[in-house]
Design an enzyme around this catalytic site. Structure first.
Site, mmCIF file in Angstrom:
data_model
loop_
_atom_site.group_PDB
_atom_site.id
_atom_site.type_symbol
_atom_site.label_atom_id
_atom_site.label_comp_id
_atom_site.label_asym_id
_atom_site.label_seq_id
_atom_site.Cartn_x
_atom_site.Cartn_y
_atom_site.Cartn_z
ATOM 1 N N HIS A 112 43.259 50.880 75.116
ATOM 2 C CA HIS A 112 44.203 50.557 74.042
ATOM 3 C C HIS A 112 45.230 49.525 74.496
ATOM 4 O O HIS A 112 45.581 48.625 73.752
ATOM 5 C CB HIS A 112 44.898 51.825 73.540
ATOM 6 C CG HIS A 112 44.020 52.657 72.662
ATOM 7 N ND1 HIS A 112 44.319 53.955 72.323
ATOM 8 C CD2 HIS A 112 42.846 52.376 72.048
ATOM 9 C CE1 HIS A 112 43.364 54.437 71.542
ATOM 10 N NE2 HIS A 112 42.464 53.500 71.370
ATOM 11 N N GLY A 118 39.352 59.478 60.946
ATOM 12 C CA GLY A 118 38.647 60.250 61.957
ATOM 13 C C GLY A 118 38.654 59.515 63.285
ATOM 14 O O GLY A 118 39.132 58.379 63.402
#
Lengths: 182, 182, 182
Positions: free
Chosen positions: C52, C12
């Protein structure tokens, strides 16, 4: 697995639940009933039902049972090797559309759990996990989500085997795996 | 399990998290505090809180702590055998309603993780998985979902045991099970 | 793990997929390509992409590949130790925005699965589970959810290892763990 197993296959949308349920059920004998809870009422659903029907071999007899699953299992389980019910989440939608009475729906969930436990032959149930997203803004969707969760718990308790599917991979969570880590 | 375990119970809506958390916590001693993060403000929530209260035996003392969980754990853990916090996702809602300051919320998450690790007695945390559905259209819902995921990761790292619940079935994922397959 | 592993990391939102994928990939050799499917077009996404990028060491070369993942893997896998694709769910969004042709998208999914299987070196794929929430009201969201589920199944079948992440904890579900319970 034995030929009186009661198995719940649970997973998200397109997680491979139905295919895995078919594979398991087809090992359990030749006399097979597929119980479709879906009463298709638009093109999207008709396409989905057709796709599922094509996945089944013609050794399956199909029953459309939108509401009385407990009755169907009690009536037919003695006459076949395996019944496969696909799926409980649509069945709950059907109940919610028929009645606003939560106690009545809860009673029907309990009756289904009892019928599954009492069935003399194998029963495989398919259900969706719908509770792992954000809380829905719509109150009916929240009620549905609660009901689906309770129904899944009741069926998991009634079954001797529960399989969680992710990306087509079946993960058996009941009986529980042995966590052998310290 | 030991009486200083820190345990996170994580699962979707109606997956049996709270019941399992109660069962675990009641094995850890007689002096018990239930920390409710929920401040019920409508009929639906009042009904839910009442249902949960009825599930607990009267050996539990209840604290309502909508915001300062770290403070409550630091203050009370030394005086009891176990504290059960139910649930973190409502606590995050409470924080988001109080402040738009993401850095402040992140700091409170870190403080809670520290308080859990430092607690001298057992702590059981209940939290929802909310990130396995479709991306919400609503920006606040996306922020909430991100926060909930980060909080769950921080608590899973702070705890020595993490249990994922599905349909009422607890699956222990930390410590990790041994995958003995080749 | 071997240096030709094909690994799918699935979970998720904020479940620790990307971090775990990086950790795995960095064990597989020094010549590394990070394949970003994200073409950031608003502040929220730019912030996410930057976060990221900061998590990766500078030993990574980054390619932006919004559409032709199969081609990128075929072209570059022979020249490096490992390629990491993050993530498939954004790639599917990109496809859906480019074409309404479901058969064409299905073909691109199949081509990607073939390219992953044929790659001479390690490939790590990151994807989101988006199907465990309530059925979306929006028809496009339902189509997307179906596609994402099918893509996840295809990639799980193409990979020799599948990891399900929950709250930062990696759970290896392929190869399947041995359920040693009776």
């Amino acid at each position: 697995m034995s030929n009186t197993d009661k198995i719940l296959i649970l997973g998200g949308c397109r997680s491979g639940k139905s295919s895995h349920a078919l594979q398991l059920a087809e090992r359990m004998g030749k006399r097979r009933i597929f119980v479709a809870t879906c009463v298709p009422h638009d093109d999207e659903m008709i396409a989905r039902v057709d796709r599922h029907r094509q996945e089944r071999s013609d050794t399956w007899k199909t029953l459309e049972v939108p509401v009385d699953l407990a009755g169907a299992i009690s009536a037919h389980s003695p006459t076949v090797d395996v019944m496969l019910v696909d799926c409980l989440t649509l069945w709950l939608s059907n109940l919610l559309m028929k009645t606003p009475d939560a106690a009545k729906i809860q009673r029907m969930i309990d009756e289904l759990a009892d019928a599954v436990k009492a069935a003399p032959k194998a029963v495989v149930l398919v259900s969706n996990e719908v509770g792992a997203g954000i809380v829905p803004e719509n109150r009916l969707a929240r009620r549905y989500r609660d009901l689906a969760g309770w129904a899944n718990q009741a069926m998991a308790a009634a079954c001797n085997r529960v399989v969680w599917t992710v990306a087509g991979i079946p993960v058996t969570i009941k009986p529980p795996f042995q966590n052998t880590a310290p």
